[in-house]
Design a protein around this motif. Structure first.
Motif, PDB file in Angstrom:
ATOM      1  N   LEU A   1      -2.259  -8.899   6.778  1.00 37.80           N
ATOM      2  CA  LEU A   1      -1.935 -10.249   6.313  1.00 37.80           C
ATOM      3  C   LEU A   1      -2.912 -11.286   6.852  1.00 37.80           C
ATOM      4  O   LEU A   1      -3.113 -12.336   6.239  1.00 37.80           O
ATOM      5  CB  LEU A   1      -0.507 -10.622   6.721  1.00 37.80           C
ATOM      6  CG  LEU A   1       0.607  -9.896   5.969  1.00 37.80           C
ATOM      7  CD1 LEU A   1       1.967 -10.278   6.524  1.00 37.80           C
ATOM      8  CD2 LEU A   1       0.560 -10.205   4.475  1.00 37.80           C
ATOM      9  N   GLU A   2      -3.506 -10.993   7.992  1.00 37.41           N
ATOM     10  CA  GLU A   2      -4.433 -11.943   8.603  1.00 37.41           C
ATOM     11  C   GLU A   2      -5.880 -11.714   8.183  1.00 37.41           C
ATOM     12  O   GLU A   2      -6.776 -12.439   8.601  1.00 37.41           O
ATOM     13  CB  GLU A   2      -4.300 -11.871  10.134  1.00 37.41           C
ATOM     14  CG  GLU A   2      -2.961 -12.435  10.630  1.00 37.41           C
ATOM     15  CD  GLU A   2      -2.652 -12.093  12.080  1.00 37.41           C
ATOM     16  OE1 GLU A   2      -3.450 -11.339  12.693  1.00 37.41           O
ATOM     17  OE2 GLU A   2      -1.623 -12.554  12.586  1.00 37.41           O
ATOM     18  N   THR A   3      -6.089 -10.704   7.331  1.00 40.08           N
ATOM     19  CA  THR A   3      -7.429 -10.458   6.800  1.00 40.08           C
ATOM     20  C   THR A   3      -7.824 -11.595   5.868  1.00 40.08           C
ATOM     21  O   THR A   3      -7.025 -12.046   5.049  1.00 40.08           O
ATOM     22  CB  THR A   3      -7.459  -9.120   6.021  1.00 40.08           C
ATOM     23  OG1 THR A   3      -7.114  -8.055   6.911  1.00 40.08           O
ATOM     24  CG2 THR A   3      -8.834  -8.855   5.444  1.00 40.08           C
TER      25      THR A   3
ATOM     26  N   PRO B   1      -6.729  -2.815   0.756  1.00 38.37           N
ATOM     27  CA  PRO B   1      -5.737  -3.483   1.621  1.00 38.37           C
ATOM     28  C   PRO B   1      -4.408  -3.796   0.941  1.00 38.37           C
ATOM     29  O   PRO B   1      -3.354  -3.742   1.590  1.00 38.37           O
ATOM     30  CB  PRO B   1      -6.452  -4.783   2.035  1.00 38.37           C
ATOM     31  CG  PRO B   1      -7.891  -4.440   1.989  1.00 38.37           C
ATOM     32  CD  PRO B   1      -8.028  -3.504   0.823  1.00 38.37           C
ATOM     33  N   PHE B   2      -4.422  -4.102  -0.346  1.00 36.54           N
ATOM     34  CA  PHE B   2      -3.162  -4.366  -1.057  1.00 36.54           C
ATOM     35  C   PHE B   2      -2.312  -3.094  -1.098  1.00 36.54           C
ATOM     36  O   PHE B   2      -1.095  -3.146  -0.929  1.00 36.54           O
ATOM     37  CB  PHE B   2      -3.438  -4.858  -2.478  1.00 36.54           C
ATOM     38  CG  PHE B   2      -3.961  -6.270  -2.542  1.00 36.54           C
ATOM     39  CD1 PHE B   2      -3.137  -7.348  -2.240  1.00 36.54           C
ATOM     40  CD2 PHE B   2      -5.276  -6.527  -2.881  1.00 36.54           C
ATOM     41  CE1 PHE B   2      -3.608  -8.652  -2.291  1.00 36.54           C
ATOM     42  CE2 PHE B   2      -5.762  -7.829  -2.932  1.00 36.54           C
ATOM     43  CZ  PHE B   2      -4.927  -8.886  -2.629  1.00 36.54           C
TER      44      PHE B   2
ATOM     45  N   ARG C   1       1.361  -2.499   0.931  1.00 39.29           N
ATOM     46  CA  ARG C   1       2.587  -2.033   0.272  1.00 39.29           C
ATOM     47  C   ARG C   1       3.134  -0.764   0.931  1.00 39.29           C
ATOM     48  O   ARG C   1       4.340  -0.619   1.096  1.00 39.29           O
ATOM     49  CB  ARG C   1       2.322  -1.796  -1.224  1.00 39.29           C
ATOM     50  CG  ARG C   1       2.371  -3.093  -2.027  1.00 39.29           C
ATOM     51  CD  ARG C   1       2.048  -2.875  -3.484  1.00 39.29           C
ATOM     52  NE  ARG C   1       2.905  -1.898  -4.123  1.00 39.29           N
ATOM     53  CZ  ARG C   1       4.128  -2.144  -4.594  1.00 39.29           C
ATOM     54  NH1 ARG C   1       4.658  -3.353  -4.468  1.00 39.29           N
ATOM     55  NH2 ARG C   1       4.823  -1.196  -5.195  1.00 39.29           N
ATOM     56  N   VAL C   2       2.241   0.116   1.344  1.00 34.13           N
ATOM     57  CA  VAL C   2       2.684   1.332   2.038  1.00 34.13           C
ATOM     58  C   VAL C   2       3.359   0.972   3.359  1.00 34.13           C
ATOM     59  O   VAL C   2       4.421   1.518   3.698  1.00 34.13           O
ATOM     60  CB  VAL C   2       1.501   2.296   2.279  1.00 34.13           C
ATOM     61  CG1 VAL C   2       1.919   3.441   3.206  1.00 34.13           C
ATOM     62  CG2 VAL C   2       0.996   2.865   0.951  1.00 34.13           C
TER      63      VAL C   2
ATOM     64  N   LYS D   1       2.262  -6.633  -8.002  1.00 32.48           N
ATOM     65  CA  LYS D   1       1.713  -7.095  -9.277  1.00 32.48           C
ATOM     66  C   LYS D   1       0.202  -6.900  -9.323  1.00 32.48           C
ATOM     67  O   LYS D   1      -0.363  -6.485 -10.332  1.00 32.48           O
ATOM     68  CB  LYS D   1       2.067  -8.566  -9.502  1.00 32.48           C
ATOM     69  CG  LYS D   1       3.543  -8.801  -9.798  1.00 32.48           C
ATOM     70  CD  LYS D   1       3.811 -10.273 -10.056  1.00 32.48           C
ATOM     71  CE  LYS D   1       5.287 -10.511 -10.389  1.00 32.48           C
ATOM     72  NZ  LYS D   1       5.562 -11.948 -10.646  1.00 32.48           N
ATOM     73  N   LEU D   2      -0.430  -7.207  -8.186  1.00 29.74           N
ATOM     74  CA  LEU D   2      -1.872  -7.003  -8.085  1.00 29.74           C
ATOM     75  C   LEU D   2      -2.218  -5.523  -8.148  1.00 29.74           C
ATOM     76  O   LEU D   2      -3.139  -5.110  -8.852  1.00 29.74           O
ATOM     77  CB  LEU D   2      -2.365  -7.583  -6.758  1.00 29.74           C
ATOM     78  CG  LEU D   2      -2.957  -8.994  -6.800  1.00 29.74           C
ATOM     79  CD1 LEU D   2      -3.061  -9.563  -5.396  1.00 29.74           C
ATOM     80  CD2 LEU D   2      -4.313  -8.992  -7.478  1.00 29.74           C
ATOM     81  N   ARG D   3      -1.475  -4.747  -7.397  1.00 30.26           N
ATOM     82  CA  ARG D   3      -1.719  -3.314  -7.332  1.00 30.26           C
ATOM     83  C   ARG D   3      -1.576  -2.666  -8.715  1.00 30.26           C
ATOM     84  O   ARG D   3      -2.350  -1.791  -9.088  1.00 30.26           O
ATOM     85  CB  ARG D   3      -0.728  -2.675  -6.343  1.00 30.26           C
ATOM     86  CG  ARG D   3      -0.851  -1.174  -6.193  1.00 30.26           C
ATOM     87  CD  ARG D   3      -2.149  -0.772  -5.551  1.00 30.26           C
ATOM     88  NE  ARG D   3      -2.277   0.675  -5.460  1.00 30.26           N
ATOM     89  CZ  ARG D   3      -3.422   1.311  -5.330  1.00 30.26           C
ATOM     90  NH1 ARG D   3      -4.538   0.634  -5.277  1.00 30.26           N
ATOM     91  NH2 ARG D   3      -3.452   2.628  -5.234  1.00 30.26           N
ATOM     92  N   GLU D   4      -0.589  -3.120  -9.477  1.00 34.97           N
ATOM     93  CA  GLU D   4      -0.373  -2.585 -10.817  1.00 34.97           C
ATOM     94  C   GLU D   4      -1.593  -2.800 -11.691  1.00 34.97           C
ATOM     95  O   GLU D   4      -2.061  -1.876 -12.369  1.00 34.97           O
ATOM     96  CB  GLU D   4       0.843  -3.252 -11.455  1.00 34.97           C
ATOM     97  CG  GLU D   4       1.148  -2.766 -12.848  1.00 34.97           C
ATOM     98  CD  GLU D   4       2.339  -3.473 -13.461  1.00 34.97           C
ATOM     99  OE1 GLU D   4       2.133  -4.374 -14.307  1.00 34.97           O
ATOM    100  OE2 GLU D   4       3.480  -3.135 -13.090  1.00 34.97           O
ATOM    101  N   ILE D   5      -2.135  -4.008 -11.663  1.00 32.31           N
ATOM    102  CA  ILE D   5      -3.318  -4.325 -12.471  1.00 32.31           C
ATOM    103  C   ILE D   5      -4.507  -3.477 -12.031  1.00 32.31           C
ATOM    104  O   ILE D   5      -5.254  -2.945 -12.855  1.00 32.31           O
ATOM    105  CB  ILE D   5      -3.666  -5.825 -12.360  1.00 32.31           C
ATOM    106  CG1 ILE D   5      -2.524  -6.677 -12.922  1.00 32.31           C
ATOM    107  CG2 ILE D   5      -4.966  -6.134 -13.090  1.00 32.31           C
ATOM    108  CD1 ILE D   5      -2.637  -8.155 -12.610  1.00 32.31           C
TER     109      ILE D   5
END
Length: 261
Positions: free
Chosen positions: A19-21, A30-31, A35-36, A73-77
């Motif tokens: 989160l601090e990246t 990283p996304f 999620r993992v 949502k980002l990961r899905e795309i």
């Protein structure tokens, strides 16, 4: 319980790091990692909720769920884009690919508008509360929980076949089993054969294909592309659907499932 506390602290550090990246160096991976890590949190919270009646799983996970969904949502795309790029006809759907990338940019901006310094500070304020519950968790109840999910897993993998509408729920439950048993190193044998394709992997790949099919259906219905590209999107959808069907049949032919968990 010390082992739970240690596990949480290790993964808490990973969540904080992600989160601090800085947004400018935030790539696709990283996304997925975030999620993992949050899935591990949710699985752990389920264990604690089983052991303590006063632990509120939904309330505790609520702030994490916000960024989990945004990252999802980002990961899905990103997953859809990666699968489409593997298709032989990708060069014929560049307009749709461009729209996906623009949508990814919007979702990315939305994610970082929430996952800011203030939000991270609020998350960190919850950590001491979670740790107090982890310290109070007793091994006797933990063992009861592990026995429960072990029986649940055996019931799942003893099925002769899955129905499509069951797969997403089955995949999530197997992940919970995997995450929580690894806390106690009960699943150490999987480390000896990291190249093994697991049932969860196959279900995950099938789920990715289904995401692509869903988005391509929406794209065709939207009529935002010229007829030539719309036809190509329809053809690509049929190709991915065929791959999805082949994989689904492979999953249901792979018996016994316990060799793949």
């Amino acid at each position: 319980m010390k082992v739970l506390e240690t596990y949480f602290n290790n993964h808490k550090s990973a969540v904080n790091r992600l989160l601090e990246t800085a947004p400018v160096v935030y790539t696709v991976e990283p996304f997925h990692e975030l999620r993992v890590e949050l899935k591990r949190f949710k699985a752990l919270f389920e264990l604690v909720a089983f052991c303590s009646k006063t632990f509120k799983l939904k309330k505790t996970f609520a702030p994490f769920k916000i960024i989990f969904k945004k990252a999802g949502k980002l990961r899905e795309i990103q997953v859809v884009q990666a699968i489409l790029e593997q298709q032989p006809s990708f060069h014929l759907i560049k307009s749709y690919s461009y729209r996906l990338k623009k949508r990814e940019e919007r979702e990315r901006k939305d994610f970082f508008s929430i996952a800011n310094t203030r939000f991270i500070k609020k998350l960190k304020q919850k950590y001491p509360i979670i740790i107090r519950f982890l310290k109070k968790t007793r091994s006797k109840k933990t063992n009861r929980y592990l026995n429960k999910i072990s029986k649940e897993k055996k019931k799942i993998i003893s099925k002769n076949a899955f129905k499509k509408k069951q797969i997403h729920a089955v995949r999530k439950r197997l992940k919970v089993y995997g995450y929580n048993t690894k806390i106690f190193d009960l699943n150490h044998q999987s480390k000896l054969v990291p190249e093994k394709i697991t049932l969860t992997d196959m279900l995950g790949e099938w789920h990715d294909y289904e995401m692509v099919i869903h988005l391509l259906k929406k794209a065709v219905k939207s009529k935002k592309t010229i007829s030539r590209e719309t036809k190509q999107l329809e053809a690509t959808k049929k190709l991915v659907l065929l791959k999805s069907e082949v994989l689904f049949n492979k999953i249901n032919r792979t018996i016994p499932y316990h060799t793949l968990v």
